[in-house]
Design an enzyme around this catalytic site. Structure first.
Site, PDB file in Angstrom:
ATOM      1  N   ASP A  69       1.446   8.437   7.276  1.00  0.00           N
ATOM      2  CA  ASP A  69       2.342   7.487   6.602  1.00  0.00           C
ATOM      3  C   ASP A  69       2.388   7.841   5.114  1.00  0.00           C
ATOM      4  OD1 ASP A  69       3.602   5.313   5.433  1.00  0.00           O
ATOM      5  OD2 ASP A  69       2.004   3.892   5.873  1.00  0.00           O
ATOM      6  N   SER A 111       0.874  -1.181   0.000  1.00  0.00           N
ATOM      7  CA  SER A 111       0.000   0.000   0.000  1.00  0.00           C
ATOM      8  C   SER A 111       0.906   1.225   0.000  1.00  0.00           C
ATOM      9  CB  SER A 111      -0.910  -0.016   1.231  1.00  0.00           C
ATOM     10  OG  SER A 111      -0.162   0.076   2.427  1.00  0.00           O
TER      11      SER A 111
END
Ligand code: 2PG
Ligand code: MG
Length: 425
Positions: A318, A47
């Protein structure tokens, strides 16, 4: 430990090795003048953020296009020619030269998968040349007080890391008050085993996701959170933000429909709706941290979340920051989060990772050091989290070799340095 010792690399070579998903990744060996061989391997995300440093993959017939022959050739060829040609005074100097050699943003020509492995091998080389342990050398470079981190064990997997219908990617348990690293690891493993039993009994399966957590066929995040509470108690521990806490990485890029609309378990929510959804979870469960609650390209969502939840729970960026000092400073200026996820391969080199930690520190933000969903036995991040003293690590489940390699490295450091404090910074 802070004295600078120059580095001379006599040989640098790379090869492809398999990562934890069975895809190739780059492993680099640096040979020093005294014969020491320092090895490092690149991890790989699934991801990934839009703005991450760029891996070079072969896109040929091998490994479904994911071969790394070109990245290996870049190390064996022009990177080795650069690195072995001279004496390096510092990791900053060596990393800057790698950036100049690449000549493209995000290392897209040489490959961030090649560059990060070279940079980590070089960091190990500098520590070796200085006669320091890697974590101590890192603390010297950053000017930080060392600390053993609270491990965040990812025990239920969804999103891009599993094939169940769970939209949230990671459900982690964090033994905040464990007192020692050894005990934290024990608590994590005990809860993991209790969870295995509950999951097997309820769903007839204990299949795993990419980070070693279970991936039962559930779709409602609340059902996952209830499973965690059941497992923590069944293992004889106490759920609580100050005891065994829960941390989430929804990884909202994965369920962002676009234009600030999200779908969770079939329900569509806008930025206000998703913020309210998180608020509700935080009120009902002992959640201490939420990472990537919103998509990287939804600034209104991040602002909405910050206005409602900052100070009530740790908010971590993130994919939003991709360990990029400039993006971290921008996020700090907007007040989006109070914490930053730190992944060396997102930005490319060890010295840029240090800069990201410095940028977070200057902005008063916390850091959590992180593995990737595709990992190897390399334990650099364990030394990084101890040396930087940031107090938080996530490295997946307390099971599977590539995950436990990091936790086992932490307990090794603890045995060697029993006076190091454990816990959140
Ligand atoms: C994340 C990471 C690691 P990936 O989103 O935080 O858990 O996943 O490596 O797939 O980007
Ligand atoms: Mg994440």
């Amino acid at each position: 430990m802070t004295a600078r010792t120059p580095l001379e690399v006599t040989a640098l070579r790379a090869r492809g090795i398999l990562d934890s998903r069975g895809y190739p990744t780059v492993e680099v060996t640096a040979v020093l003048g005294d014969g020491a061989r320092l090895v490092a391997a690149a991890p790989a995300g699934a991801s990934t953020g839009e703005h991450e440093a760029v891996e070079v993959r072969d896109h040929g017939p091998e490994y479904g296009g994911r071969g790394v022959r070109r990245a290996v050739r870049n190390v064996d060829g022009e990177i080795a020619a650069l690195v072995t040609g001279r004496v390096w005074e510092s990791i900053d100097e060596l990393d800057a030269a790698l950036g100049a050699l690449g000549g493209t943003p995000g290392y897209s020509r040489l490959g961030a998968n090649a560059v990060v492995a070279v940079s980590i091998a070089a960091a190990r080389g500098f520590a070796h040349a200085a006669g320091a342990e890697l974590h101590a050398w890192i603390a010297g470079r950053l000017g930080t007080a060392e600390r053993l981190p609270v491990p965040h064990f990812n025990v239920l997997n969804g999103g891009a890391h599993a094939v169940n219908g769970l939209d949230f990617q990671e459900f982690m348990i964090a033994p905040v008050d464990a007192g020692t690293e050894e005990h934290a690891v024990q608590v994590g493993a005990e809860v993991y085993h209790a969870l295995a039993a509950v999951v097997r009994e309820r769903y007839g399966t204990a299949g795993l996701g990419d980070e070693g957590g279970f991936a039962p066929p559930i779709s409602d995040p609340r059902v996952a959170l209830d499973l965690l509470l059941t497992a923590i108690e069944a293992a004889g521990h106490t759920p609580g933000v100050d005891r065994v806490a829960i941390a989430l990485d929804p990884a909202a890029n994965g369920f962002h429909l676009g234009s600030g609309r999200y779908r969770i378990d079939g329900r569509e929510l806008d930025d206000e709706g998703l913020t309210g959804y998180y608020r509700d979870l935080i009120e009902h469960y002992p959640i201490r941290s939420v990472e990537d609650g919103f998509a990287e390209d939804d600034p209104h969502g991040w602002a909405t979340q910050a206005a409602a939840l900052l100070g009530r729970v740790q908010l971590v960026g993130d994919d939003l920051y991709v360990t990029d000092p400039a993006r971290i400073r921008d996020g700090a200026a907007h007040g989006y989060t109070d914490a930053v996820l730190i992944k060396p391969n997102q930005i490319g080199t060890v010295s840029q990772t240090f800069d990201a930690i410095r940028a977070a520190r200057e902005a008063g933000m916390a850091c959590m050091v992180s593995h990737r969903s595709g990992e190897t036995a390399d334990t650099f991040i364990a030394d990084l989290v101890v040396g930087s003293g940031v107090g938080q690590l996530k490295s997946g489940a307390p099971a599977r070799g590539e995950r436990v390699a990091k936790y086992n490295r932490l307990t090794e450091i603890e045995i060697d340095h029993p006076a190091l404090p454990y816990g959140l910074a």
